[in-house]
Enzyme design. Structure first.
Site: not given
Ligand code: NAI
Length: 329
Positions: A155, A174, A205-206, A232-234, A258, A263, A295
């Site tokens: 994302i 990251d 980030c997650p 928009t992460s968590r 978001d 929530e 969300h």
């Molecule tokens: P991804 O796994 O492709 O990317 C997450 C990135 O965060 C990775 O590059 C990872 O190395 C980095 N990361 C992990 N721990 C970290 C830290 N301590 N400091 C800095 N960076 C760190 O995941 P993606 O698909 O990009 O999704 C990201 C987040 O978005 C998901 O974990 C989820 O929580 C959230 N999300 C939200 C949605 C929504 O509807 N609002 C829908 C889908 C995902």
């Protein structure tokens, strides 16, 4: 295979029934959230399909295993709501949808930025009341501004691509460097440097023990005065109470979220007939420079189609081979 769905909404039923035509699973859609109280609904179901605010803690997982469940299929990417250690102890396989449409979340993120910057949410209500005044609606050009992206995975990378298109400078934080982001001109830096150098900070980030309250009273002090913060992460990635203080002091110029750490009590439900008893959320909703969406980042046709197809494919793989490449280990 019989699959019990929790937290079901009409759109889940629509997209899953469509995706199931090629599989023939027996799908049962329950509306309640999965909790210790509702877990018995899954008795006799080999698989449980859960969403972001379903609670898969030790107690619930044990109850599910007791009732004959073998597979937990998360119809989302994040798995912070699952006690994975306990799931493995109980022999439960947990699968997820690691990618469905990163564009959906990235585009929503940019939507929040544009709306907050140009005050479109305020202009919309104003104009409908016959007020065409521009006072208070002043924004800034995105071109030439710096966007800090925390988490440059799927994302974050798309957000970087879109913001590069606006002519923004990019800073990333990251532990894994994403070469595609570097191609868009991103410079990687420490979190402090990112916060100090960015006009807009966006979190991708997650939620993990390391990222819990990543944005807190101390880190907020590093923000550029008046910076925009987007999450928009968590919800748990930001300490909401500290963010409210930051908004009151003006350190945070605007906030778009978001997701919210508490929530699960509200999001995805129509509670317009009730009072919001969560004072933190209620306070957030009083700020004109705060935009909260419930969300909905993932909520596009493409994403829901991909979520349903991948979830059922995950279950098929588990059914046939007892392992799946989207299993969370
Ligand atoms: P991804 O796994 O492709 O990317 C997450 C990135 O965060 C990775 O590059 C990872 O190395 C980095 N990361 C992990 N721990 C970290 C830290 N301590 N400091 C800095 N960076 C760190 O995941 P993606 O698909 O990009 O999704 C990201 C987040 O978005 C998901 O974990 C989820 O929580 C959230 N999300 C939200 C949605 C929504 O509807 N609002 C829908 C889908 C995902």
């Amino acid at each position: 295979m019989r699959v019990a769905f929790f937290s079901t909404k009409p759109y889940d039923r629509q997209f899953f029934e469509q995706a199931n035509t090629g599989h023939g699973f027996e799908l049962t859609f329950f509306e309640p959230r999965l909790t210790a109280e509702t877990s018995q609904l899954a008795d006799g179901y080999e698989a449980v399909c859960a969403f972001v605010n379903d609670r898969l803690d030790s107690e619930v997982l044990a109850r599910l295993a007791e009732g004959g469940t073998k597979y937990i299929a998360l119809r989302c990417a994040g798995f912070n709501n699952v006690d994975l250690k306990r799931a493995h102890e109980l022999g439960l396989h947990v699968v997820r949808v690691p990618a469905y449409s990163p564009y959906a979340v990235a585009e929503h993120t940019v939507g929040l930025m544009l709306t907050l910057n140009r005050k479109i949410h305020r202009a919309y209500s104003r104009v409908r009341e016959g007020n065409f005044s521009l006072n208070g609606l002043l924004g800034f050009d995105l071109h030439g501004k710096t966007v800090g992206i925390v988490g440059t995975g799927q994302i974050g990378e798309i957000v970087a691509n879109i913001m590069a298109g606006f002519g923004c400078h990019l800073i990333g934080y990251d532990m894994n460097v994403n070469e595609e982001c570097i191609k868009h001109g991103m410079n990687y830096a420490s979190l402090e440097e990112l916060l100090e150098g960015s006009d807009i900070v966006t979190l991708h980030c997650p939620l993990t023990p390391e990222t819990h309250y990543l944005i807190n009273e101390k880190t907020i002090e590093h923000l550029k005065p008046g910076a925009m913060l987007i999450n928009t992460s968590r919800g748990g990635v930001i300490d909401t109470r500290a963010v409210i203080k930051g908004l009151k002091s003006g350190r945070i110029g605007s906030l778009g979220i978001d997701v919210y750490e508490e929530e699960s009590a509200y999001f995805f439900e129509d509670i317009s007939h009730q009072l919001i008893t969560d004072d933190v959320l209620a306070r957030l909703l009083t700020f004109p420079n705060v935009l909260v969406t419930g969300h909905q980042g993932f909520f596009t046709q493409e994403a829901l189609t991909a979520i349903a197809e991948t979830t059922l494919r995950n279950l098929k793989e588990l059914d046939q081979h007892r392992n799946c490449h989207n299993e969370v280990k």
